[in-house]
Design an enzyme around this catalytic site. Structure first.
Site, PDB file in Angstrom:
ATOM      1  N   ASP A 321       0.874  -1.165   0.000  1.00 48.27           N
ATOM      2  CA  ASP A 321       0.000   0.000   0.000  1.00 48.27           C
ATOM      3  C   ASP A 321       0.921   1.228   0.000  1.00 48.27           C
ATOM      4  O   ASP A 321       2.132   1.131   0.235  1.00 48.27           O
ATOM      5  CB  ASP A 321      -0.952   0.001   1.211  1.00 48.27           C
TER       6      ASP A 321
HETATM    7  C1  BGC Z   1      -5.036   3.267   0.047  1.00 47.77           C
HETATM    8  C2  BGC Z   1      -5.097   2.302  -1.105  1.00 47.77           C
HETATM    9  C3  BGC Z   1      -4.934   3.046  -2.399  1.00 47.77           C
HETATM   10  C4  BGC Z   1      -3.621   3.808  -2.369  1.00 47.77           C
HETATM   11  C5  BGC Z   1      -3.326   4.573  -3.634  1.00 47.77           C
HETATM   12  C6  BGC Z   1      -3.803   4.153  -0.016  1.00 47.77           C
HETATM   13  O1  BGC Z   1      -3.900   5.180   0.922  1.00 47.77           O
HETATM   14  O2  BGC Z   1      -5.062   2.563   1.270  1.00 47.77           O
HETATM   15  O3  BGC Z   1      -6.321   1.601  -1.082  1.00 47.77           O
HETATM   16  O4  BGC Z   1      -4.992   2.169  -3.480  1.00 47.77           O
HETATM   17  O5  BGC Z   1      -3.636   4.717  -1.288  1.00 47.77           O
HETATM   18  O6  BGC Z   1      -4.172   5.667  -3.745  1.00 47.77           O
END
Ligand code: BGC
Length: 850
Positions: A321
Site C-alpha cells: 500500500d
Molecule cells: C489506500 C489504497 C490506495 C492507495 C493509492 C492508499 O492510501 O489505502 O487503497 O490504493 O492509497 O491511492
C-alpha cells in the site's frame, strides 16, 4: 500510553534463530539514502526498527502446476476470456501463467540488476501521471497503477459505479461480473495497467471507515463478489489488485495497529476472499498498512510467502500500500513492488531502489529473488496481454487534471450508466413495507420529500476532493476509493421527472434541521419520503469529526429526528437510507406511521433513477443485506479500537515503535455468526430483504456429484487419492497451491430445490444456503456457503441448483494445516444444511451425506 481496554506492545518480529550473519548486519546497517529516481535527497532515513523474522519458507519463482486441465471441469483459461457466469467449472490459468512467465524471463534475460530493481520500485509520489507508476525500461513501457474499486479515480468522463458494498448487496453474480468488466474497460481506455481494486477487507467493525469499498461482513459473499469482480476487470484487459492484505479492518491508527488473529480465523474468514481472487487469476495483491500478529503486513513472511504464495499458489506480485513498505528486507519476506516508491509519500527516499541493490551486492538478498520479483511483475503484464502495441498509454494526469499536455479527456463512459441504474435497483433492500405502502402506484396526489439526501449537491457532485464532505445525495463514501462524478442524478430530479407522468403534486425541503417546517409540509400528503444518510471513508480526510471510521451508528444531520418529525404528521412515511454500513434504526423503525424503508447503500451516478425504479415497482426489490443491522451498537461483537498512542497522530504512516494491539478474540464469530452464537436478536439480519411478491420453497435434494476426469495427479504416484482422503475426514496435504487445488473446489454436491412465486408479480429471489457443522467442529451455528439469484413469474416455479465444493464444507485444521470435512467424514453424522431466505429464516432442511 494505553486507554480503556487497549493494550500497547512494542513492535518486534518473532526473532528467528536462523538469522545469518550477513543478514543481521544488513538489518542493522542504515541503507543508502536514495534511488536514482530521487537523487536529490539528503534527508536521513527513518528505518530504525527491525521487525522482520527471517523466512522459514522457501520461495520458488514459479509454482509447479499440480493438476491437469480437464475440459468442461477445469478448462484452460485465458484471463481475457473467463468462463461464463455460473458455469460449473474452476478456471485453470496455469497454461496462461506458464506462457507469461516464459515471455517475462525472455524479456528480462539481458536486464541489469539495476534495471530489474527499477521494475520493483515505484517512481515516487507525484512523479508520474498515475497514482502509482513504474518507469519505462528498454522495451518495457512501464506501468500505470490507478484507483479505485468503483471506477477510475482522478479522471474525467468516467462512470461512478455503485460502491463495492452495493455490488455484494445484489447477491447477483452476473451484475457483479458486468460491473467488473465495465470498470475494467474504463481503466483500459484511460491507459491504466493495474486497477487498484477490488477491496475485500471484511467489515469486522460496523463502523469501519472503508467497509463500503468492500463486499460486506461475510467471507463467502465477499469471496464470490471478489471472484466475479476480478474475472470481470481482467476480462476487460486491466490487471486487478486484491487489497488490502490483510486485516485492515479499521482506519484509526491503521499504520500503528497490530491485528492479532489466530490461524483458523485467518484462513476461514479474512484470507478467504483473497483465495478466491487468486483463483480468479488476480495478478496483484496489495499488502496493508497494519501489522498482523506483531509484524507489518508488507514484511509478513507468514502471510505473504507461506499463505499467499505457497498455500494459495499465487503467481502474480505483491505491492505495498502507499508508503506501507517498512524495510528493504521485505523483499525476502515476499514483497515484490514498493509503492508509490518512496518511504513516505514525497520523501525522495526508498527502501528498494539503490538500497535493494546494495543488499544484493553485499550478499544479503540473493539476486534470484530480484529475478523472481521482476518476473512476477512482468509476467502479470504479459498474462493480461498488455504488451500488445495497441494497449493505451495513460492519457490523464492524476495530479494535474487541468494540464493540457497530459490530459486527453477521453470519454470512457460508453453506456455503462445502464448497468449502474440496474445495479442500483438490484442493490436496494426493502426492509419494511406495511399497508401496501410500496410500490407507489402513480395514483398519489401529493408526494413530499424531506432531507438534504434527496437533493443535489449545492455546487455540483465533485465539490469535495475525494468526496471528503457531504452535500446532497450520498452515492459513495470518501477517500482513495472514489471516482469523480461526470453527473449525479439525485432522487429529487428523478422523482420529479417520474411524477410528471403521473400528474402528482410534488413538494420538498432539503433542510434537515427545520423539523417544524418538515412536519407541517407532511400534513395531508399521500406519501412522504424521508431521506437520511451516513458517511465514512479513509483516514486522511476527517469529515464532521469522523476520522475515516464512523464515530457512531446513527444517521447524519439528525436524520432520525427528521423521520420522527414527518412521521408524527403523516401516516404514510417511507424512509430511504443512503449509508456506508449499518445504522441503528430503533428510534423510529416500529413507528406505526413509518410504512416503508428502502436501504439504498451507495448506488453511484444513477442514484435517483435506480431508486425510482424500485419505488414505482419497475424493479421488484431483490437486494439482501450484506451485514447485520443490530438493535444496539453494543450488540456487535467488536468496535473500532479508539486507543491513543502518545506522540502519534492517527493516520500517519508508520514510524512509531509502539502499536495498538487489537485482539480478534471473537474469532470466527463476526457479524451474524456472533448474533446467532450469542442468541442476540438483530433488527434486520444478514441476508434479509423483502420483495413485492412472495416465494415458497419445496423439494430439496442433495446429491453427490459424480467424478469427471482425473483431477488428482497424486493418484498415479501410488499415493492415496486426495478426494477419497478428504471424504474419509482427513485434512488436505499442505503443498504449493494446496488451498486452491482444483479438486478441492470442483463441484462435489448438487443441492436442488424448487422456488415458487406465490404472489401477484414477477420477481427475483435470492435463495441462500447455510451449513451447520456438528458442535465438535467448533464453528458458529450457521455459515453461508451458497446462494444464487432466480427470477420467477407470478404463479410459476423454477428449479434451482446450487453446487457445493469440498472446500465449502471444510474447516481449517490448525494442527494438520489443511482443510477437512467439518463432521470428520465417514461416521461423522453429516453436515446440516438449510436453504433459507436469510441467515435467520430457513425454509428447507437437509443433511450433506458423506
Ligand atoms: C489506500 C489504497 C490506495 C492507495 C493509492 C492508499 O492510501 O489505502 O487503497 O490504493 O492509497 O491511492
Amino acid at each position: 500510553m494505553t486507554i480503556a481496554n487497549v493494550s500497547v506492545s512494542s513492535v518486534s518480529g518473532s526473532s528467528s534463530s536462523s538469522i545469518n550473519a550477513s543478514l543481521t548486519s544488513a538489518l542493522t546497517t542504515t541503507p543508502a539514502t536514495t534511488t536514482s529516481a530521487a537523487s536529490a535527497a539528503s534527508e536521513p532515513l527513518t528505518q530504525s526498527r527491525v521487525t522482520v523474522p527471517i523466512s522459514s519458507y522457501g520461495f520458488s519463482s514459479f509454482p509447479v502446476p499440480s493438476e491437469t486441465a480437464i475440459p468442461g471441469v477445469f478448462p484452460v483459461t485465458d484471463p481475457n476470456d473467463p468462463p461464463a457466469v455460473g458455469a460449473p467449472v474452476v478456471p485453470d490459468f496455469e497454461a496462461a501463467w506458464a506462457t507469461a512467465y516464459g515471455k517475462a524471463e525472455a524479456l528480462l534475460a539481458n536486464f541489469t540488476l539495476h534495471e530489474k530493481i527499477n521494475i520493483t520500485t515505484g517512481v515516487g509520489w507525484e512523479n508520474g501521471l498515475c497514482v502509482g507508476n513504474v518507469g519505462a525500461i528498454r522495451d518495457f513501457p512501464g506501468l500505470c497503477l490507478e484507483d479505485s474499486p468503483l471506477g477510475v479515480r482522478d479522471a474525467d468522463f468516467v462512470t461512478a459505479f455503485p460502491a463495492g458494498i452495493n455490488s455484494a448487496t445484489t447477491w447477483n453474480r452476473s451484475l457483479m461480473r458486468r460491473r467488473g468488466l465495465f470498470m475494467g474497460r474504463e481503466h483500459v481506455s484511460k491507459g491504466v495497467n493495474i486497477a487498484l481494486g477490488p477491496m475485500m477487507n471484511l467489515g469486522r467493525n460496523a463502523a469501519g471507515g472503508r467497509n463500503w469499498e468492500g463486499f460486506g461482513a461475510d467471507p463467502f459473499l465477499s469471496g464470490e463478489t471478489a471472484y466475479e469482480t476480478v474475472l470481470g476487470l481482467q476480462g476487460a484487459g486491466v490487471q486487478a489488485c486484491a487489497k488490502h492484505f490483510i486485516n485492515n479492518e479499521q482506519e484509526h491508527y491503521r499504520t500503528l495497529e497490530s491485528s492479532n488473529v489466530d490461524d483458523r480465523t485467518q484462513h476461514e474468514l479474512y484470507a478467504h476472499p483473497f483465495l478466491k481472487a487468486v483463483m480468479a487469476g488476480v495478478t496483484s495483491v496489495m499488502c496493508s498498512y497494519n501489522l498482523i500478529n506483531g509484524t507489518y503486513a508488507c514484511e509478513n513472511d507468514k502471510m505473504i510467502n507461506d499463505i499467499l504464495k505457497r498455500e494459495f499458489g499465487f503467481q502474480g506480485f505483491v505491492m505495498s500500500d502507499w508508503g506501507a513498505t517498512e524495510s528493504t528486507i521485505s523483499a525476502i519476506t515476499g514483497l515484490d513492488m514498493t509503492m508509490a516508491g518512496d518511504i513516505t509519500l514525497g520523501s525522495h527516499t526508498t527502501f528498494f531502489g539503490q538500497n535493494l541493490t546494495a543488499y544484493v551486492e553485499n550478499g544479503t538478498i540473493p539476486e534470484s529473488r530480484i529475478d523472481d520479483m521482476a518476473t512476477r511483475i512482468i509476467a502479470s503484464w504479459y498474462f493480461l496481454h498488455q504488451d500488445t502495441p495497441t494497449y493505451p498509454t495513460p492519457n490523464f494526469n492524476a495530479f494535474l487534471p487541468s494540464d493540457p499536455t497530459t490530459n486527453a479527456h477521453i470519454d470512457a463512459q460508453d453506456s455503462h450508466y445502464r448497468l449502474v441504474r440496474e445495479m442500483g435497483a438490484a442493490s436496494t433492500v426493502l426492509l419494511k413495507n406495511v399497508r401496501g405502502a410500496l410500490p407507489l402506484t402513480g395514483r398519489e396526489r401529493g408526494l413530499f420529500m424531506a432531507g438534504s439526501d434527496a437533493g443535489p449537491a449545492d455546487i455540483g457532485p465533485n465539490k469535495f476532493v475525494d468526496q471528503g464532505g457531504q452535500s446532497g445525495v450520498l452515492a459513495m463514501g470518501w477517500g482513495s476509493g472514489t471516482a469523480n462524478f461526470t453527473y449525479l442524478i439525485s432522487p429529487y430530479e428523478a422523482i420529479q421527472h417520474r411524477a410528471r407522468k403521473h400528474r402528482t403534486s410534488i413538494s420538498w425541503t432539503f433542510n434537515d434541521f427545520d423539523l417544524a417546517r418538515a412536519g407541517n409540509m407532511a400534513i395531508s400528503q399521500t406519501v412522504c419520503l424521508v431521506f437520511i444518510n451516513s458517511d465514512s471513508g479513509e483516514d486522511y480526510i476527517v469529515v464532521d469529526g469522523n476520522e475515516g471510521d464512523r464515530k457512531n451508528l446513527t444517521a447524519w444531520h439528525g436524520g432520525d429526528d427528521l423521520v420522527l418529525a414527518v412521521a408524527s404528521q403523516n401516516n404514510n412515511t417511507v424512509v430511504i437510507v443512503h449509508s456506508v454500513g449499518p445504522l441503528i434504526l430503533e428510534r423510529w423503525i416500529d413507528h406505526p406511521n413509518v410504512t416503508g424503508v428502502l436501504w439504498a447503500g451507495l448506488p453511484g451516478t444513477e442514484a435517483g433513477n435506480a431508486l425510482v425504479d424500485v419505488l414505482y415497482g419497475d424493479w421488484n426489490p431483490s437486494g439482501r443485506l450484506p451485514y447485520t443491522i443490530a438493535k444496539n451498537a453494543g450488540d456487535y461483537p467488536t468496535m473500532v479500537v479508539q486507543g491513543e498512542i502518545e506522540g502519534e497522530t492517527p493516520g500517519q504512516a508508520g514510524g512509531g515503535d509502539v502499536v495498538l494491539d487489537i485482539e480478534y478474540s471473537e474469532r470466527l464469530e463476526i457479524d451474524y455468526r456472533w448474533f446467532d452464537a450469542k442468541n442476540i436478536t438483530p433488527r434486520f439480519e444478514f441476508g434479509f430483504g423483502l420483495s413485492y411478491t412472495t416465494f415458497e420453497y419445496s423439494n430439496l435434494s442433495i446429491v453427490k456429484v459424480p467424478r469427471v476426469g482425473d483431477a488428482d495427479a497424486d493418484e498415479d504416484d501410488g499415493e492415496e487419492d486426495d478426494e477419497a482422503r478428504w471424504d474419509a475426514g482427513k485434512a488436505t496435504r499442505i503443498a504449493e497451491g494446496s488451498s486452491t487445488a482444483l479438486w478441492l473446489h470442483r463441484p462435489a454436491y448438487n443441492v436442488t430445490f424448487e422456488v415458487t412465486n406465490t404472489g401477484d408479480v414477477y420477481g427475483g429471489d435470492i435463495p441462500q444456503i447455510y451449513i451447520h457443522h456438528p458442535p465438535s467442529a467448533g464453528e458458529p451455528p450457521s455459515i453461508l456457503r451458497g446462494f444464487t439469484n432466480v427470477e420467477v413469474g407470478a404463479g410459476e416455479s423454477a428449479v434451482v441448483s446450487i453446487l457445493l465444493s469440498r472446500y465449502d464444507l471444510s474447516i481449517w485444521d490448525v494442527e494438520q494445516q489443511g482443510w477437512r470435512r467439518g463432521d470428520g467424514g465417514e461416521g461423522g453424522g453429516g453436515i446440516g444444511l438449510t436453504v433459507g431466505v436469510s441467515s435467520r429464516e430457513g425454509r428447507l432442511y437437509g443433511v450433506v451425506p458423506v
